[in-house]
Design a protein around this motif. Structure first.
Motif, PDB file in Angstrom:
ATOM      1  N   VAL A  17      20.455 -11.709 -40.726  1.00 23.53           N
ATOM      2  CA  VAL A  17      20.190 -12.945 -39.980  1.00 23.53           C
ATOM      3  C   VAL A  17      20.877 -14.137 -40.637  1.00 23.53           C
ATOM      4  O   VAL A  17      21.406 -15.014 -39.937  1.00 23.53           O
ATOM      5  CB  VAL A  17      18.671 -13.192 -39.858  1.00 23.53           C
ATOM      6  N   VAL A  21      23.256 -16.446 -38.358  1.00 23.12           N
ATOM      7  CA  VAL A  21      22.987 -17.877 -38.211  1.00 23.12           C
ATOM      8  C   VAL A  21      24.022 -18.702 -38.976  1.00 23.12           C
ATOM      9  O   VAL A  21      24.580 -19.674 -38.445  1.00 23.12           O
ATOM     10  CB  VAL A  21      21.564 -18.216 -38.696  1.00 23.12           C
ATOM     11  N   ASN A  41      31.507 -15.691 -35.245  1.00 21.61           N
ATOM     12  CA  ASN A  41      30.156 -15.140 -35.337  1.00 21.61           C
ATOM     13  C   ASN A  41      30.191 -13.609 -35.284  1.00 21.61           C
ATOM     14  O   ASN A  41      29.508 -12.924 -36.056  1.00 21.61           O
ATOM     15  CB  ASN A  41      29.330 -15.701 -34.190  1.00 21.61           C
ATOM     16  N   ALA A  98      17.112 -16.806 -41.668  1.00 24.28           N
ATOM     17  CA  ALA A  98      17.400 -17.987 -40.844  1.00 24.28           C
ATOM     18  C   ALA A  98      17.156 -19.270 -41.630  1.00 24.28           C
ATOM     19  O   ALA A  98      17.949 -20.227 -41.559  1.00 24.28           O
ATOM     20  CB  ALA A  98      16.544 -17.964 -39.586  1.00 24.28           C
ATOM     21  N   SER A 113      14.925 -23.868 -32.255  1.00 21.51           N
ATOM     22  CA  SER A 113      16.061 -23.902 -31.326  1.00 21.51           C
ATOM     23  C   SER A 113      15.678 -24.539 -30.001  1.00 21.51           C
ATOM     24  O   SER A 113      14.600 -24.314 -29.463  1.00 21.51           O
ATOM     25  CB  SER A 113      16.574 -22.487 -31.076  1.00 21.51           C
ATOM     26  N   PHE A 169      21.651  -9.558 -28.749  1.00 22.25           N
ATOM     27  CA  PHE A 169      20.653  -9.713 -29.805  1.00 22.25           C
ATOM     28  C   PHE A 169      20.166  -8.310 -30.207  1.00 22.25           C
ATOM     29  O   PHE A 169      20.233  -7.938 -31.362  1.00 22.25           O
ATOM     30  CB  PHE A 169      19.467 -10.539 -29.305  1.00 22.25           C
ATOM     31  N   VAL A 174      15.384 -10.037 -35.252  1.00 24.53           N
ATOM     32  CA  VAL A 174      16.485 -11.006 -35.258  1.00 24.53           C
ATOM     33  C   VAL A 174      16.265 -12.065 -34.180  1.00 24.53           C
ATOM     34  O   VAL A 174      16.545 -13.251 -34.386  1.00 24.53           O
ATOM     35  CB  VAL A 174      17.832 -10.282 -35.059  1.00 24.53           C
ATOM     36  N   THR A 175      15.738 -11.649 -33.034  1.00 20.14           N
ATOM     37  CA  THR A 175      15.478 -12.595 -31.950  1.00 20.14           C
ATOM     38  C   THR A 175      14.452 -13.637 -32.379  1.00 20.14           C
ATOM     39  O   THR A 175      14.641 -14.839 -32.160  1.00 20.14           O
ATOM     40  CB  THR A 175      14.970 -11.843 -30.700  1.00 20.14           C
ATOM     41  N   ARG A 178      16.020 -16.023 -34.911  1.00 21.21           N
ATOM     42  CA  ARG A 178      16.992 -16.949 -34.343  1.00 21.21           C
ATOM     43  C   ARG A 178      16.332 -18.101 -33.581  1.00 21.21           C
ATOM     44  O   ARG A 178      16.994 -19.076 -33.242  1.00 21.21           O
ATOM     45  CB  ARG A 178      17.976 -16.182 -33.459  1.00 21.21           C
ATOM     46  N   THR A 181      16.397 -21.612 -35.674  1.00 20.64           N
ATOM     47  CA  THR A 181      17.601 -22.404 -35.940  1.00 20.64           C
ATOM     48  C   THR A 181      18.133 -23.040 -34.667  1.00 20.64           C
ATOM     49  O   THR A 181      18.376 -22.361 -33.670  1.00 20.64           O
ATOM     50  CB  THR A 181      18.704 -21.529 -36.584  1.00 20.64           C
ATOM     51  N   SER A 185      23.751 -19.928 -32.614  1.00 19.13           N
ATOM     52  CA  SER A 185      23.151 -18.604 -32.459  1.00 19.13           C
ATOM     53  C   SER A 185      21.665 -18.644 -32.132  1.00 19.13           C
ATOM     54  O   SER A 185      21.026 -17.605 -32.024  1.00 19.13           O
ATOM     55  CB  SER A 185      23.359 -17.787 -33.737  1.00 19.13           C
ATOM     56  N   GLY A 186      21.098 -19.838 -31.951  1.00 20.76           N
ATOM     57  CA  GLY A 186      19.666 -19.959 -31.750  1.00 20.76           C
ATOM     58  C   GLY A 186      19.187 -19.593 -30.358  1.00 20.76           C
ATOM     59  O   GLY A 186      19.964 -19.481 -29.405  1.00 20.76           O
TER      60      GLY A 186
END
Length: 221
Positions: A17, A21, A41, A98, A113, A169, A174-175, A178, A181, A185-186
């Motif tokens: 992550v 990020v 990315n 993150a 985000s 994703f 990870v979702t 994210r 942030t 990538s948020g």
């Protein structure tokens, strides 16, 4: 031994992550072009996935993803208690990753985000990305080509960044991370439940496809 497995899952998800990020923030700092941002990315994520899976698979099987751990539980490769422990450390590790990425680029540690990601098209992208990931992993295991999994997974995620509408994703931990942030990538937390639901559906479909193709038919059929 379990403690080492959990630490490997925590560390691997955190680094994954932090890379997703951090490279997203770096990309927007370097270029206003969204295509170039996505490329930066993607490349960073592909490289780190290959490294992490190669190094940590001998310790914890390098799940870094509750979808993979859940299926390992259904396959009786993890007990219920161990699967839950994997889920917890993956989510905590991803969240820490993150936070570290935010701090490296002088963002608030927790920077919720504002990037709302919604629509049936994006959810379909998550179904496809998650189904492909699960299918690839378990077919490779069945075929005895486990050592190729780092390359196969990295290649799939790299491709899916570009061909799925959601930018792949394909991972509940990870979702969730994210959502912490407010960067390229948020994902806004309001979008997280639907994304995770789509990922679960995709994982089920991917595993069903794996079982269909690899289960021997009964004699006479």
């Amino acid at each position: 031994m379990l403690r080492k497995k959990l630490f490997a899952e925590f560390l691997g998800t955190a680094v994954l992550v932090a890379t997703v990020v951090g490279s997203g923030i770096m990309a927007t700092n370097l270029s206003p072009d969204l295509g170039i941002d996505l490329l930066i990315n993607t490349v960073a994520t592909v490289f780190v996935l290959y490294i992490l899976i190669t190094l940590l698979a001998p310790i914890s099987s390098a799940h870094f993803n509750p979808l993979v751990s859940a299926i390992a539980f259904f396959r009786k490769e993890l007990t219920a208690a161990h699967a839950i422990a994997f889920f917890v450390v993956q989510i905590l590790g991803g969240s820490l990753g993150a936070i570290i990425a935010n701090l490296m680029f002088e963002h608030p540690a927790i920077d919720p985000s504002q990037n709302v990601r919604e629509g049936v098209n994006l959810l379909l992208g998550e179904v496809v990305a998650s189904a492909g990931l699960i299918f690839i992993i378990f077919v490779a295991v069945k075929q005895g080509i486990d050592k190729k999994i780092p390359r196969l997974v990295a290649a799939w995620i790299g491709a899916a960044y570009f061909f799925t509408s959601s930018t792949s994703f394909a991972n509940p931990a990870v979702t969730i991370a994210r959502s912490l942030t407010d960067s390229f990538s948020g994902i806004n937390f309001s979008s997280v439940p639907a994304f995770i639901g789509a990922q679960i559906v995709g994982a089920a479909l991917g595993y069903a496809g794996f079982k269909y193709l690899t289960t021997k038919a009964k004699s006479g059929k």
